[in-house]
Design a protein around this motif. Structure first.
Motif, PDB file in Angstrom:
ATOM      1  N   PRO A  94       0.818  -1.222   0.000  1.00  0.00           N
ATOM      2  CA  PRO A  94       0.000   0.000   0.000  1.00  0.00           C
ATOM      3  C   PRO A  94       0.851   1.271   0.000  1.00  0.00           C
ATOM      4  O   PRO A  94       0.793   2.081   0.925  1.00  0.00           O
ATOM      5  N   ASP A  95       1.637   1.434  -1.062  1.00  0.00           N
ATOM      6  CA  ASP A  95       2.573   2.555  -1.105  1.00  0.00           C
ATOM      7  C   ASP A  95       2.274   3.553  -2.224  1.00  0.00           C
ATOM      8  O   ASP A  95       3.047   4.477  -2.459  1.00  0.00           O
ATOM      9  N   GLY A  96       1.159   3.338  -2.931  1.00  0.00           N
ATOM     10  CA  GLY A  96       0.791   4.265  -3.987  1.00  0.00           C
ATOM     11  C   GLY A  96       1.417   3.970  -5.333  1.00  0.00           C
ATOM     12  O   GLY A  96       1.235   4.751  -6.278  1.00  0.00           O
ATOM     13  N   TYR A  97       2.123   2.851  -5.468  1.00  0.00           N
ATOM     14  CA  TYR A  97       2.798   2.537  -6.719  1.00  0.00           C
ATOM     15  C   TYR A  97       2.151   1.409  -7.512  1.00  0.00           C
ATOM     16  O   TYR A  97       2.569   1.128  -8.636  1.00  0.00           O
ATOM     17  N   THR A  98       1.134   0.752  -6.941  1.00  0.00           N
ATOM     18  CA  THR A  98       0.366  -0.260  -7.661  1.00  0.00           C
ATOM     19  C   THR A  98      -1.107   0.023  -7.419  1.00  0.00           C
ATOM     20  O   THR A  98      -1.586  -0.046  -6.278  1.00  0.00           O
ATOM     21  N   LEU A  99      -1.827   0.368  -8.490  1.00  0.00           N
ATOM     22  CA  LEU A  99      -3.207   0.814  -8.386  1.00  0.00           C
ATOM     23  C   LEU A  99      -4.079   0.068  -9.382  1.00  0.00           C
ATOM     24  O   LEU A  99      -3.586  -0.469 -10.377  1.00  0.00           O
ATOM     25  N   LEU A 100      -5.367   0.046  -9.115  1.00  0.00           N
ATOM     26  CA  LEU A 100      -6.321  -0.671  -9.966  1.00  0.00           C
ATOM     27  C   LEU A 100      -7.205   0.305 -10.723  1.00  0.00           C
ATOM     28  O   LEU A 100      -7.734   1.257 -10.144  1.00  0.00           O
ATOM     29  N   VAL A 101      -7.387   0.055 -12.012  1.00  0.00           N
ATOM     30  CA  VAL A 101      -8.429   0.743 -12.762  1.00  0.00           C
ATOM     31  C   VAL A 101      -9.706  -0.068 -12.554  1.00  0.00           C
ATOM     32  O   VAL A 101      -9.869  -1.158 -13.088  1.00  0.00           O
ATOM     33  N   SER A 102     -10.574   0.465 -11.738  1.00  0.00           N
ATOM     34  CA  SER A 102     -11.748  -0.294 -11.297  1.00  0.00           C
ATOM     35  C   SER A 102     -12.948  -0.063 -12.190  1.00  0.00           C
ATOM     36  O   SER A 102     -13.037   0.923 -12.920  1.00  0.00           O
ATOM     37  N   ALA A 103     -13.878  -1.002 -12.115  1.00  0.00           N
ATOM     38  CA  ALA A 103     -15.155  -0.914 -12.815  1.00  0.00           C
ATOM     39  C   ALA A 103     -16.220  -1.445 -11.864  1.00  0.00           C
ATOM     40  O   ALA A 103     -15.944  -1.739 -10.697  1.00  0.00           O
ATOM     41  N   ALA A 104     -17.439  -1.606 -12.360  1.00  0.00           N
ATOM     42  CA  ALA A 104     -18.541  -2.037 -11.498  1.00  0.00           C
ATOM     43  C   ALA A 104     -18.260  -3.371 -10.818  1.00  0.00           C
ATOM     44  O   ALA A 104     -18.736  -3.625  -9.711  1.00  0.00           O
ATOM     45  N   GLY A 105     -17.456  -4.211 -11.463  1.00  0.00           N
ATOM     46  CA  GLY A 105     -17.160  -5.518 -10.890  1.00  0.00           C
ATOM     47  C   GLY A 105     -16.468  -5.457  -9.551  1.00  0.00           C
ATOM     48  O   GLY A 105     -16.580  -6.390  -8.748  1.00  0.00           O
ATOM     49  N   VAL A 106     -15.727  -4.376  -9.276  1.00  0.00           N
ATOM     50  CA  VAL A 106     -15.053  -4.254  -7.982  1.00  0.00           C
ATOM     51  C   VAL A 106     -16.083  -4.172  -6.860  1.00  0.00           C
ATOM     52  O   VAL A 106     -15.782  -4.463  -5.697  1.00  0.00           O
ATOM     53  N   ILE A 256     -27.417   3.200 -15.270  1.00  0.00           N
ATOM     54  CA  ILE A 256     -26.169   2.458 -15.116  1.00  0.00           C
ATOM     55  C   ILE A 256     -25.262   2.764 -16.304  1.00  0.00           C
ATOM     56  O   ILE A 256     -25.752   3.068 -17.398  1.00  0.00           O
ATOM     57  N   ALA A 257     -23.967   2.729 -16.079  1.00  0.00           N
ATOM     58  CA  ALA A 257     -22.998   3.013 -17.139  1.00  0.00           C
ATOM     59  C   ALA A 257     -21.756   2.163 -16.938  1.00  0.00           C
ATOM     60  O   ALA A 257     -21.550   1.571 -15.869  1.00  0.00           O
ATOM     61  N   HIS A 258     -20.938   2.096 -17.971  1.00  0.00           N
ATOM     62  CA  HIS A 258     -19.638   1.425 -17.888  1.00  0.00           C
ATOM     63  C   HIS A 258     -18.642   2.461 -17.366  1.00  0.00           C
ATOM     64  O   HIS A 258     -18.138   3.290 -18.125  1.00  0.00           O
ATOM     65  N   TRP A 259     -18.384   2.453 -16.059  1.00  0.00           N
ATOM     66  CA  TRP A 259     -17.502   3.470 -15.497  1.00  0.00           C
ATOM     67  C   TRP A 259     -16.114   2.918 -15.203  1.00  0.00           C
ATOM     68  O   TRP A 259     -15.920   1.706 -15.077  1.00  0.00           O
ATOM     69  N   ALA A 260     -15.180   3.821 -15.103  1.00  0.00           N
ATOM     70  CA  ALA A 260     -13.810   3.460 -14.728  1.00  0.00           C
ATOM     71  C   ALA A 260     -13.337   4.416 -13.646  1.00  0.00           C
ATOM     72  O   ALA A 260     -13.533   5.625 -13.740  1.00  0.00           O
ATOM     73  N   GLY A 261     -12.736   3.850 -12.619  1.00  0.00           N
ATOM     74  CA  GLY A 261     -12.180   4.649 -11.531  1.00  0.00           C
ATOM     75  C   GLY A 261     -10.837   4.087 -11.132  1.00  0.00           C
ATOM     76  O   GLY A 261     -10.260   3.244 -11.828  1.00  0.00           O
ATOM     77  N   ILE A 262     -10.318   4.545 -10.007  1.00  0.00           N
ATOM     78  CA  ILE A 262      -9.059   4.024  -9.471  1.00  0.00           C
ATOM     79  C   ILE A 262      -9.283   3.597  -8.031  1.00  0.00           C
ATOM     80  O   ILE A 262      -9.858   4.344  -7.233  1.00  0.00           O
ATOM     81  N   HIS A 263      -8.866   2.369  -7.724  1.00  0.00           N
ATOM     82  CA  HIS A 263      -8.856   1.853  -6.352  1.00  0.00           C
ATOM     83  C   HIS A 263      -7.413   1.555  -5.958  1.00  0.00           C
ATOM     84  O   HIS A 263      -6.573   1.276  -6.818  1.00  0.00           O
ATOM     85  N   ALA A 264      -7.142   1.618  -4.675  1.00  0.00           N
ATOM     86  CA  ALA A 264      -5.791   1.375  -4.150  1.00  0.00           C
ATOM     87  C   ALA A 264      -5.845   0.324  -3.049  1.00  0.00           C
ATOM     88  O   ALA A 264      -6.906   0.084  -2.457  1.00  0.00           O
ATOM     89  N   PRO A 265      -4.715  -0.312  -2.764  1.00  0.00           N
ATOM     90  CA  PRO A 265      -4.696  -1.279  -1.649  1.00  0.00           C
ATOM     91  C   PRO A 265      -5.032  -0.589  -0.335  1.00  0.00           C
ATOM     92  O   PRO A 265      -4.623   0.555  -0.092  1.00  0.00           O
ATOM     93  N   LYS A 266      -5.776  -1.285   0.504  1.00  0.00           N
ATOM     94  CA  LYS A 266      -6.089  -0.772   1.837  1.00  0.00           C
ATOM     95  C   LYS A 266      -4.795  -0.467   2.598  1.00  0.00           C
ATOM     96  O   LYS A 266      -3.847  -1.235   2.553  1.00  0.00           O
ATOM     97  N   GLY A 267      -4.760   0.652   3.290  1.00  0.00           N
ATOM     98  CA  GLY A 267      -3.574   1.043   4.050  1.00  0.00           C
ATOM     99  C   GLY A 267      -2.713   2.063   3.351  1.00  0.00           C
ATOM    100  O   GLY A 267      -1.766   2.593   3.945  1.00  0.00           O
TER     101      GLY A 267
END
Length: 331
Positions: A94-106, A256-267
């Motif tokens: 959880p250091d900000g260097y590995t991130l997820l491009v999230s969608a509704a599935g998350v 509803i739409a096909h959205w994209a966001g960013i999620h990060a590891p907890k912490g």
């Protein structure tokens, strides 16, 4: 006789720790938000290249890289409805260097799948990138002039087959929302991707589908092979404003739409998350980016981290209700 000078006790202890701790592999330094990032950032896209999620990710990566002063590298890791890529990020440092491009599935995968490799709270929402409004389409020669015609016709006979990009995909939710909320008789038929779903409509294997604007619009505007019945987002599509929304047609709960966001590891430190969210927000407001994405049928969003948290919380409640009512859980 001259006595050698002695270091004060605290100074001597600090010197000793500075010597010993590195040798023992011990570090108490937390990543500093003001210094972050000092090296390239990995952005894991849990889908194949070329789709709406991937295109939004690349636009965000390009813009954020300029703002943050470090490369933002796209890493496509498709599989299991986005779970493969999400799992990589959920278990990353959880250091900000590995991130997820999230969608509704998350949000929805854990509601539907029997087992998940990580818990929901292993990933935290950071920023909204944008969304590709969903478009409900039928073959060009279909007799339906609007969504109401299509829904009413589905209630007769054996109902309609409705192509989806798999269990829990946005088209799947569109079908179940119409079934649960408006009494439609749509049988979701899972395909491997949105492109396969659209091919099934063109080939007459199914009566209709709902697909991201970036995939549907070329078939509508350039090739004229589809008839569009409605867009399922709350606003009309910038690149196709003549198409009315489902809300305008009387389907107030079909949003509803096909959205994209960013999620990060907890912490991941909050200050890093805020800095990242601000960079994405700025990137999504760049005129060149806005023009490029809107031309493809994608609506850039951005916004604050708090706004994205509010959005994901609301989606979890809303989609969860549909999953239960439609019994979408895997057996």
């Amino acid at each position: 006789m001259h006595q050698p000078s002695r270091l004060p006790r605290r100074t001597a202890l600090a010197a000793l720790l500075a010597t010993v701790l590195p040798l023992a592999g011990v570090s108490f330094a937390a990543p500093a938000a003001d210094a972050w990032p000092t090296r390239p950032i990995r952005l894991v896209v849990p889908f194949s290249a070329g789709g709406a999620n991937d295109l939004m990710a690349r636009s965000a990566a390009e813009g954020a890289s300029k703002i943050l002063g470090q490369p933002v590298v796209i890493d496509n890791r498709a599989g299991a409805g986005g779970t493969v890529g999400a799992d990589i990020v959920a278990k990353a440092q959880p250091d900000g260097y590995t991130l997820l491009v999230s969608a509704a599935g998350v949000i929805s995968n854990s509601m539907i799948k029997k087992t998940m490799p990580f818990k929901d709270d292993a990933l935290v929402p950071v920023a909204m990138i944008g969304l590709a409004p969903s478009v409900i389409v039928v073959p060009k020669n279909a007799p339906y002039q609007n969504l109401r015609d299509f829904v009413e016709a589905s209630k007769k006979g054996q109902g309609f087959n409705f192509a989806t990009a798999g269990t829990g995909s946005t088209p799947h939710f569109v079908a179940e929302m119409l079934n649960v909320k408006y009494g439609a008789q749509l049988q979701p038929v899972p395909y491997k991707s949105g492109s396969e779903s659209t091919t099934a409509v063109l080939g007459g294997q199914v009566e209709g589908t709902s697909e991201a604007s970036i995939i549907a619009l070329p078939h509508i505007l350039n090739e004229g092979k589809f008839k569009a019945l409605a867009t399922t987002w709350t606003q009309r599509i910038s690149a196709y404003p003549q198409l009315s929304t489902a809300v305008e047609q009387g389907f107030a709960e079909l949003q509803i739409a096909h959205w994209a966001g960013i999620h990060a590891p907890k912490g991941t430190p909050a200050a890093i998350l805020d800095k990242l969210a601000a960079a994405v927000d700025q990137a999504m407001k760049e005129p060149v980016t806005v023009e490029k994405l809107k031309g493809l049928g994608i609506e850039p969003i951005g916004g604050t981290r708090a706004e994205f948290v509010k959005f994901t919380d609301a989606e979890r409640k809303r989609l969860g209700d549909i999953v239960k009512a439609a019994k979408m859980q895997e057996k």
